[in-house]
Every structure is written in structure tokens, then in C-alpha cells.
Design a protein around this motif. Structure first.
Motif, PDB file in Angstrom:
ATOM      1  N   PRO A 106       1.209  -1.517  -0.007  1.00  0.00           N
ATOM      2  CA  PRO A 106       0.339   0.159  -0.371  1.00  0.00           C
ATOM      3  C   PRO A 106       1.055   1.239  -0.060  1.00  0.00           C
ATOM      4  N   SER A 107       1.750   1.325   1.304  1.00  0.00           N
ATOM      5  CA  SER A 107       2.879   2.722   1.260  1.00  0.00           C
ATOM      6  C   SER A 107       3.706   2.597  -0.549  1.00  0.00           C
ATOM      7  N   TRP A 108       4.189   1.637  -0.587  1.00  0.00           N
ATOM      8  CA  TRP A 108       4.733   1.377  -1.827  1.00  0.00           C
ATOM      9  C   TRP A 108       4.642   1.861  -3.613  1.00  0.00           C
ATOM     10  N   GLN A 109       3.528   1.294  -2.939  1.00  0.00           N
ATOM     11  CA  GLN A 109       2.712   1.751  -4.940  1.00  0.00           C
ATOM     12  C   GLN A 109       2.743   2.832  -4.556  1.00  0.00           C
ATOM     13  N   ASN A 110       2.025   3.676  -3.332  1.00  0.00           N
ATOM     14  CA  ASN A 110       1.561   5.053  -3.481  1.00  0.00           C
ATOM     15  C   ASN A 110       2.830   5.553  -3.383  1.00  0.00           C
ATOM     16  N   GLU A 111       3.925   5.612  -2.875  1.00  0.00           N
ATOM     17  CA  GLU A 111       5.314   6.040  -3.165  1.00  0.00           C
ATOM     18  C   GLU A 111       5.744   6.575  -4.222  1.00  0.00           C
ATOM     19  N   ILE A 112       5.513   5.179  -5.169  1.00  0.00           N
ATOM     20  CA  ILE A 112       5.678   5.342  -6.509  1.00  0.00           C
ATOM     21  C   ILE A 112       5.230   5.952  -7.539  1.00  0.00           C
ATOM     22  N   LYS A 113       3.988   6.049  -7.398  1.00  0.00           N
ATOM     23  CA  LYS A 113       2.735   7.130  -7.732  1.00  0.00           C
ATOM     24  C   LYS A 113       3.032   8.875  -7.863  1.00  0.00           C
ATOM     25  N   GLN A 114       4.299   8.557  -6.910  1.00  0.00           N
ATOM     26  CA  GLN A 114       3.927  10.084  -6.877  1.00  0.00           C
ATOM     27  C   GLN A 114       5.257  10.063  -7.183  1.00  0.00           C
ATOM     28  N   SER A 115       6.019   9.484  -6.941  1.00  0.00           N
ATOM     29  CA  SER A 115       7.811   9.897  -7.640  1.00  0.00           C
ATOM     30  C   SER A 115       7.537   9.749  -9.094  1.00  0.00           C
ATOM     31  N   ALA A 116       6.763   9.014  -9.510  1.00  0.00           N
ATOM     32  CA  ALA A 116       6.366   8.871 -11.448  1.00  0.00           C
ATOM     33  C   ALA A 116       5.806   9.509 -11.441  1.00  0.00           C
ATOM     34  N   GLN A 117       4.270  10.323 -10.830  1.00  0.00           N
ATOM     35  CA  GLN A 117       4.150  11.402 -11.347  1.00  0.00           C
ATOM     36  C   GLN A 117       3.274  10.172 -12.594  1.00  0.00           C
ATOM     37  N   ILE A 118       2.926   8.996 -12.424  1.00  0.00           N
ATOM     38  CA  ILE A 118       1.780   8.250 -12.999  1.00  0.00           C
ATOM     39  C   ILE A 118       0.996   7.543 -12.240  1.00  0.00           C
ATOM     40  N   ASP A 119      -0.372   7.630 -12.747  1.00  0.00           N
ATOM     41  CA  ASP A 119      -0.504   7.065 -11.672  1.00  0.00           C
ATOM     42  C   ASP A 119      -1.019   4.839 -12.602  1.00  0.00           C
ATOM     43  N   PHE A 120      -1.460   4.394 -11.470  1.00  0.00           N
ATOM     44  CA  PHE A 120      -2.218   2.887 -12.762  1.00  0.00           C
ATOM     45  C   PHE A 120      -2.346   2.111 -11.075  1.00  0.00           C
ATOM     46  N   GLU A 121      -3.226   0.936 -11.657  1.00  0.00           N
ATOM     47  CA  GLU A 121      -4.006   0.200 -10.923  1.00  0.00           C
ATOM     48  C   GLU A 121      -3.716  -0.445 -10.207  1.00  0.00           C
ATOM     49  N   TYR A 122      -4.256   0.210  -8.721  1.00  0.00           N
ATOM     50  CA  TYR A 122      -3.448  -0.690  -7.297  1.00  0.00           C
ATOM     51  C   TYR A 122      -5.349  -1.372  -6.685  1.00  0.00           C
ATOM     52  N   ASN A 123      -5.698  -2.366  -7.186  1.00  0.00           N
ATOM     53  CA  ASN A 123      -7.166  -2.682  -6.432  1.00  0.00           C
ATOM     54  C   ASN A 123      -6.840  -3.812  -5.311  1.00  0.00           C
ATOM     55  N   GLU A 124      -7.335  -3.235  -4.670  1.00  0.00           N
ATOM     56  CA  GLU A 124      -7.858  -3.931  -2.702  1.00  0.00           C
ATOM     57  C   GLU A 124      -8.267  -5.082  -2.874  1.00  0.00           C
ATOM     58  N   SER A 125      -8.901  -5.384  -4.238  1.00  0.00           N
ATOM     59  CA  SER A 125     -10.252  -6.463  -4.276  1.00  0.00           C
ATOM     60  C   SER A 125     -10.319  -7.529  -3.500  1.00  0.00           C
ATOM     61  N   GLY A 126      -9.201  -8.163  -2.375  1.00  0.00           N
ATOM     62  CA  GLY A 126      -9.696  -9.666  -1.933  1.00  0.00           C
ATOM     63  C   GLY A 126      -9.695 -10.418  -2.712  1.00  0.00           C
ATOM     64  N   SER A 127      -9.595 -11.594  -2.533  1.00  0.00           N
ATOM     65  CA  SER A 127      -9.584 -13.157  -3.042  1.00  0.00           C
ATOM     66  C   SER A 127     -11.033 -14.532  -2.884  1.00  0.00           C
ATOM     67  N   LEU A 128     -11.354 -14.938  -3.346  1.00  0.00           N
ATOM     68  CA  LEU A 128     -11.778 -15.951  -3.341  1.00  0.00           C
ATOM     69  C   LEU A 128     -11.100 -16.978  -3.817  1.00  0.00           C
ATOM     70  N   TYR A 129     -10.433 -18.239  -3.146  1.00  0.00           N
ATOM     71  CA  TYR A 129     -10.621 -19.292  -3.199  1.00  0.00           C
ATOM     72  C   TYR A 129     -11.423 -20.746  -3.285  1.00  0.00           C
ATOM     73  N   CYS A 130     -11.448 -20.556  -4.649  1.00  0.00           N
ATOM     74  CA  CYS A 130     -13.516 -21.904  -4.401  1.00  0.00           C
ATOM     75  C   CYS A 130     -13.006 -23.062  -5.134  1.00  0.00           C
ATOM     76  N   ILE A 131     -13.693 -24.133  -4.300  1.00  0.00           N
ATOM     77  CA  ILE A 131     -13.859 -25.572  -4.523  1.00  0.00           C
ATOM     78  C   ILE A 131     -15.437 -26.092  -4.893  1.00  0.00           C
ATOM     79  N   PHE A 132     -14.859 -27.176  -5.537  1.00  0.00           N
ATOM     80  CA  PHE A 132     -16.061 -27.872  -6.607  1.00  0.00           C
ATOM     81  C   PHE A 132     -16.503 -28.928  -6.082  1.00  0.00           C
ATOM     82  N   HIS A 133     -15.723 -29.575  -5.417  1.00  0.00           N
ATOM     83  CA  HIS A 133     -15.959 -31.158  -4.068  1.00  0.00           C
ATOM     84  C   HIS A 133     -15.847 -30.826  -2.745  1.00  0.00           C
ATOM     85  N   GLU A 134     -16.404 -31.457  -1.701  1.00  0.00           N
ATOM     86  CA  GLU A 134     -16.814 -31.650  -0.686  1.00  0.00           C
ATOM     87  C   GLU A 134     -15.197 -32.213  -0.109  1.00  0.00           C
ATOM     88  N   ALA A 135     -14.802 -32.751  -0.515  1.00  0.00           N
ATOM     89  CA  ALA A 135     -13.646 -33.097  -0.292  1.00  0.00           C
ATOM     90  C   ALA A 135     -12.978 -32.563  -0.380  1.00  0.00           C
TER      91      ALA A 135
END
Length: 364
Positions: free
Chosen positions: A72-101
Motif C-alpha cells: 500500500p505505501s510502496w505503490q503510493n510512493e511510486i505513483k508520487q515519484s513517477a507522477q504516473i497513476d496505475f491500477e492498484y485494487n485491494e479487491s480481496g480474493s475467493l479461492y473456490c472449490i467444486f468438491h466437498e472433499a
């Protein structure tokens, strides 16, 4: 102030250069072709160690977790230093399974990761679909990790390059193959750069340094093939045992990655892309009538034991290796940069990096 040359202008080399220049050193990057033109720019940009690391915790897991926490802090620092925006998405993840086993594997992962402060939740299939309605009715459960995130790798790498230039790093592209002189100078066809320290960050091409360094560097290129659809849009990174799906702000839905051994060949194959299509359409039925609009491949630098090579050489302390990050180059870029900068400055770090020592593979 130290003069530092970095051979290799991928995400690892650029990150190290930025961190060291920021600390007041004099940096030169020597890149054979174009910075970020190999595996770095081809990556899907997942920052997801909790989903991708299946086994019990080890020093590699701790390394990945620390880097995720830095992002979080690293990407913000790079954006500020470069004066370039880029996508950083704190989306979370879902690890899905198809079988109860497979539910036990989710419970096991949740249990050991909880000891390291990882927040995760096991969801029923219906709860998974409440979060992502377009997912298959065949999914029976999922592990939700809110802390995982992703980044748009091409723009991130471009911003790193610009941040390096803005802070005063000398960047030499299209330099051709480099070697080291007797006094640690980096030598190419048209350049000879004196340095107090040299960092080798050449990714899948690290084996070319074996003869010069005098020990084995079993880093092999693994071709990772990826495809992208025009939607639908997913809010989370979706993982299964077969791969991942991640939506980007540009409207694309990225599916990856089919891996194979093909030397340094980055061509995509019908077999590899069809495998991605089969499993992604199983996860998201809306894709059944869709065809990928874009396919590509990158070379991931895999080591013999799966761990990166990071650290100062025992017999040549002015040489530092930072390579072999395999699938995790984007994720590990900030922590690798800080470790290498600390190594150069003689500082200790609180992470155990003994398992990553470059000389751990010896000639037999």
C-alpha cells in the motif's frame, strides 16, 4: 554513497534501483533490451500469497506476506515519484472449490495462516455467489481473503521506470549482453560502468552467469500463458486449483496461467490457451459463448527449489543476486528492493533470508 550497477531492468531491478537511489546512492541500470519487456510486463499482477501458497508456512511465506504488507505505501510512493497513476485494487480474493472433499484443504490453510494474523473466512457456495453472482452453481465453498490485491503490471513497471529516471537513476537500454570485469565493472559492447556493487537481476537468464560466478544457478524459464476476455466484471480475484481470474479497470477479464517448459520461447500455444478456456468457462458460465480477445505469454524464472536467489555473495561481497522470483516478481518487488539496499548498506533485516542465499546450489 555507493556506486551501484544493476544488470537487468525488470520489475526487480527497477525496484532495487529506485530504493537505492532514494537512499542517496548512485545507480545505473543496464538492460539488454527494454526495461520491463520480459516477464514483468507480461504478468497478471496478483498480490495474493495467501491463495497461491498452499503448504505450511516457511521463510518464503513470511517474505511474501511482508511484501504484501509493504505494497500500500510502496505503490503510493511510486505513483508520487513517477507522477504516473496505475491500477492498484485491494479487491480481496475467493479461492473456490467444486468438491466437498476439498473443504479440508481450505480449513487447513485458514488454520495455519491465522497464526500469522491472516484474516480469512470460509464461505458456503451460496455465500460465494452472493459476493460474485456470475460464478458457477457447482462451486460448493470458498476461502475469502480480504487482504489480497492486484495491480496492473504494465503500468506499474512503466511507473517504476519513470520513478527511477525522476530520482536520477541512469538507465541504459538496448545495451546487449553484459559481463563483469576484474574490478566489478559492468561491461557491454559500448559501455564500461565502474561500480562499488553490482546487482544481478536478470530473471530467467540468470544461468548465463554461472561460469563467471563459479557456482550453479539453476534458474529455468517457465512459460506462463495468459488470455483475456471482454468481461464480465468480477469484484474479487478468483482462484481455483487450476488457475485464476482477475478483472482489470480496462474492462478485461484475465485468465491465467497455463505453464509449460519451452526454453525461451514466448509463443502462445493452442493447447495452453484451450486449457485456460476450459476451466475459466467452468467457473464463469457467462464465458461459454466468449472467445479471448488477447493472448500472451511471459517467461517466469523458476529455481530448482522454488525459492528466489537474494543476497550478497560470500566469496564476492561486491556482487549481489536478486533473481529467480518465479510467479512472484511483482509481489516481491518492494521487499526485495529493501533487502538488497540493506545488504549494500550493511544493515540487518528482521526477515530470515538464509534459505534464499545465492550459493546454496553448488556444482556437483
Amino acid at each position: 554513497m555507493a556506486r551501484i550497477s544493476i544488470v537487468g531492468g525488470g520489475v526487480i531491478g527497477l525496484s532495487i534501483a529506485y530504493e537505492c537511489q532514494k537512499r542517496g546512492h548512485e545507480l545505473t541500470i543496464v538492460e539488454a533490451l527494454e526495461c520491463g519487456g520480459q516477464a514483468s510486463g507480461a504478468a497478471a499482477g496478483m498480490l495474493a500469497p495467501y491463495s497461491e501458497i498452499e503448504e505450511d508456512p516457511d521463510d518464503f511465506f513470511r517474505l511474501c506476506q511482508r511484501s504484501l504488507q509493504l505494497f500500500p505505501s510502496w505503490q503510493n510512493e511510486i505513483k508520487q515519484s513517477a507522477q504516473i497513476d496505475f491500477e492498484y485494487n485491494e479487491s480481496g480474493s475467493l479461492y473456490c472449490i467444486f468438491h466437498e472433499a476439498d473443504r479440508l484443504s481450505l480449513e487447513t490453510k485458514k488454520s495455519w495462516q491465522k497464526k500469522f494474523g491472516v484474516e480469512s473466512f470460509i464461505l458456503s457456495g451460496d455465500e460465494v455467489r452472493q459476493k460474485e453472482p456470475d460464478l458457477s452453481d457447482e462451486i460448493v465453498a470458498g476461502l475469502w481473503c480480504p487482504e489480497e490485491s492486484h495491480i496492473y503490471a504494465p503500468d506499474y513497471v512503466s511507473a517504476l521506470l519513470q520513478a527511477c529516471r525522476n530520482t536520477g537513476v541512469r538507465v541504459i537500454e538496448h545495451a546487449g549482453e553484459a559481463t563483469l570485469g576484474e574490478d566489478n565493472e559492468v561491461i557491454t559492447e559500448h559501455y564500461e560502468i565502474e561500480a562499488d556493487y553490482t546487482v544481478i537481476a536478470t530473471g530467467a537468464w540468470a544461468m548465463k552467469w554461472e561460469d563467471k560466478l563459479g557456482f550453479s544457478l539453476p534458474v529455468y524459464p517457465i512459460r506462463g500463458q495468459i488470455c483475456a476476455y471482454e468481461g464480465p466484471s468480477l469484484k474479487h480475484i478468483i482462484f481455483t486449483s487450476q488457475g485464476y481470474l482477475v478483472s482489470k479497470e480496462n474492462g478485461s477479464l484475465v485468465s491465467g496461467a497455463s505453464e509449460d517448459i519451452a526454453g525461451f520461447n514466448t509463443d502462445v500455444t493452442t493447447h495452453g490457451i484451450r486449457r485456460l478456456e476450459r476451466w475459466s468457462k467452468k467457473i464463469v458460465p457467462k464465458l461459454l459463448s466468449e472467445t479471448p480477445f488477447h493472448t500472451w505469454a511471459g517467461l517466469r524464472p523458476a529455481t530448482q527449489d522454488g525459492f528466489p536467489l537474494i543476497g550478497r555473495l560470500q566469496d564476492s561481497p561486491r556482487i549481489i543476486l536478486a533473481t529467480g522470483h518465479y510467479r512472484n516478481g511483482i509481489l516481491l518487488s518492494p521487499v526485495t528492493a529493501k533487502i538488497v539496499a540493506d545488504e549494500i548498506e550493511g544493515k540487518t533485516h528482521d526477515l530470515a533470508i538464509g534459505d534464499f542465499r545465492p550459493e546454496r546450489f553448488q556444482y556437483t
